[in-house]
Write an enzyme that holds these catalytic residues in place. Structure first.
Site, PDB file in Angstrom:
ATOM      1  N   GLY A 173       0.629   3.692  -5.977  1.00 26.43           N
ATOM      2  CA  GLY A 173       1.887   3.057  -6.827  1.00 26.43           C
ATOM      3  C   GLY A 173       1.779   1.400  -7.027  1.00 26.43           C
ATOM      4  N   ILE A 175       2.522  -0.364  -4.464  1.00 27.57           N
ATOM      5  CA  ILE A 175       1.745  -1.060  -3.335  1.00 27.57           C
ATOM      6  C   ILE A 175       0.533  -0.595  -3.273  1.00 27.57           C
ATOM      7  CG2 ILE A 175       1.825  -0.906  -0.644  1.00 27.57           C
ATOM      8  CD1 ILE A 175       4.843  -0.686  -0.727  1.00 27.57           C
ATOM      9  N   THR A 252       0.695   1.886   6.553  1.00 27.78           N
ATOM     10  CA  THR A 252       1.888   0.939   6.378  1.00 27.78           C
ATOM     11  C   THR A 252       2.816   1.732   5.761  1.00 27.78           C
ATOM     12  OG1 THR A 252       0.872  -0.194   4.482  1.00 27.78           O
ATOM     13  CG2 THR A 252       0.311  -1.242   6.701  1.00 27.78           C
ATOM     14  N   ALA A 253       2.841   2.961   5.481  1.00 23.70           N
ATOM     15  CA  ALA A 253       3.734   3.728   4.623  1.00 23.70           C
ATOM     16  C   ALA A 253       4.956   4.490   5.355  1.00 23.70           C
ATOM     17  CB  ALA A 253       3.233   4.806   3.899  1.00 23.70           C
ATOM     18  N   ARG A 254       4.499   5.606   6.206  1.00 16.29           N
ATOM     19  CA  ARG A 254       5.426   6.246   6.964  1.00 16.29           C
ATOM     20  C   ARG A 254       4.714   6.853   8.002  1.00 16.29           C
ATOM     21  NH1 ARG A 254      10.740   4.509   6.487  1.00 16.29           N
ATOM     22  NH2 ARG A 254      11.525   4.885   4.257  1.00 16.29           N
ATOM     23  N   GLU A 283      10.683   5.356  15.768  1.00 16.97           N
ATOM     24  CA  GLU A 283      10.718   4.072  15.970  1.00 16.97           C
ATOM     25  C   GLU A 283      11.882   3.339  16.707  1.00 16.97           C
ATOM     26  OE1 GLU A 283       9.882   2.577  11.976  1.00 16.97           O
ATOM     27  OE2 GLU A 283       7.949   3.458  11.666  1.00 16.97           O
ATOM     28  N   HIS A 302       6.751  -1.924  12.114  1.00 12.93           N
ATOM     29  CA  HIS A 302       7.284  -1.718  10.651  1.00 12.93           C
ATOM     30  C   HIS A 302       7.827  -2.945   9.775  1.00 12.93           C
ATOM     31  CE1 HIS A 302       9.495   1.817   8.172  1.00 12.93           C
ATOM     32  NE2 HIS A 302       9.007   0.873   7.536  1.00 12.93           N
ATOM     33  N   ALA A 304       5.475  -4.922   7.880  1.00 15.27           N
ATOM     34  CA  ALA A 304       4.490  -5.235   6.784  1.00 15.27           C
ATOM     35  C   ALA A 304       5.231  -5.929   5.865  1.00 15.27           C
ATOM     36  CB  ALA A 304       3.700  -4.042   6.150  1.00 15.27           C
TER      37      ALA A 304
END
Length: 328
Positions: A173, A175, A252-254, A283, A302, A304
């Site tokens: 997408g 990112i 760096t997503a989930r 987290e 978290h 980025a």
């Protein structure tokens, strides 16, 4: 302090003060430091706001205690479950700060006439930059060198060159496309995997090749996860997938995209060379988690997306979405 008026956020011709007073919860920590900049905008539109003490996000129980008092929320990664939404009799709008809406039950929101907004396209360049930073840290052991020098040692580990490597991007997408463009400058080959076709423009301007995820894992030296969290992607990366990769994983997503316990196993036994993780299943990451003891891991918070420039843009858009949702 930056003076913000709604004309900076939205065309002045569209501004109409709301006669009904609304109460809003600002639960996203990343806007807390700047929320007073929007006081005049809120006042002009009949909005009063509360800023709770939030570490990372509010869980279901915390929201259930307070949500009925609010007409709108500027939300972070809070747990807007069906139970929360159905108990929020006054709630009209959830303005998600950032992109991911996976922690909002959108079906429940539709059924209860709660509008959900996010800020698509945000943070693409910022996260892309961090993915590159993590990649270089991992492949050149920069984190290990830093620790060595701080201890008074002079460690000189031999790293891995990137110029002849293949870089895989899962989720292309906004990112993921930013990651592709950067990886194309670093590596010999870039592979992409997405449920949607990769754009012709990205294909024309980079070497990206669209492949199935199994092939991407098998051929790539480094893999970056940049896909959204959905039922199809949840825990999609486990030991078998990491064994196909064998190189480096950047997430760096989930955190929930990865079977974290199997990632620990793969890192321990050398199946995976290293990992850079900005996100986790839980987290903040507990201080006694096995990942914190591993030398072949770079850990993030978290964070980025967090630059001054990007945060300001998303703050503006989140406030605009909130007020639009309350007005309409």
């Amino acid at each position: 302090m930056r003076r913000v008026t709604l004309s900076l956020i939205r065309s002045k011709s569209l501004v109409q003060s709301m006669t009904e007073e609304h109460r809003v919860l600002v639960s996203c920590p990343l806007i807390h430091d700047s929320i007073d900049e929007y006081s005049d905008v809120f006042e002009e539109n009949g909005v009063k706001f509360d800023v709770p003490d939030v570490d990372q996000q509010l869980d279901e129980d915390e929201l259930l205690e307070i949500i009925d008092d609010y007409h709108g929320v500027i939300a972070g990664d809070d747990e807007f479950t069906r139970k929360v939404i159905e108990s929020a009799e006054n709630l009209k709008v959830i303005s998600k700060w950032g992109i991911g809406t996976d922690r909002i039950d959108k079906e429940a929101a539709r059924e209860n006439d709660v509008k959900v907004y996010n800020t698509p396209g945000a943070f693409a360049d910022e996260v892309g930059d961090v993915v590159v930073g993590y990649t270089v840290m991992l492949t050149r052991d920069l984190h290990k060198i830093d620790r060595s020098v701080r201890r008074g040692d002079w460690g000189c580990p031999r790293g891995t060159s990137l110029a002849d490597k293949t870089f895989g991007v899962v989720g292309v997408g906004s990112i993921g496309a930013a990651v592709v463009r950067r990886a194309d400058a670093l590596c010999e080959k870039v592979l992409g995997n997405d449920v949607q076709p990769i754009s012709d423009d990205l294909k024309r301007n980079t070497s990206v090749e669209s492949v199935e995820i199994g092939e991407l894992l098998h051929r790539s030296d480094i893999v970056s996860l940049n896909c959204p969290l959905t039922p199809a992607t949840e825990r999609m990366i486990g030991y078998d997938e990491l064994e196909k990769l064998g190189g480096y994983l950047v997430n760096t997503a989930r955190g929930e995209l990865v079977k974290q316990e199997e990632l620990v196993e793969a890192l321990r036994d050398g199946t995976l060379q290293g990992a850079a993780l900005d996100v986790f299943e839980e987290e903040p990451l507990p201080a006694d988690h096995p990942l914190t003891e591993m030398e072949n891991v770079v850990l993030g918070s978290h964070n980025a997306q967090n630059t001054h420039e990007a945060v300001q843009k998303v703050n503006d858009r989140a406030v605009e979405n909130l007020i639009d949702g309350l007005r309409n």
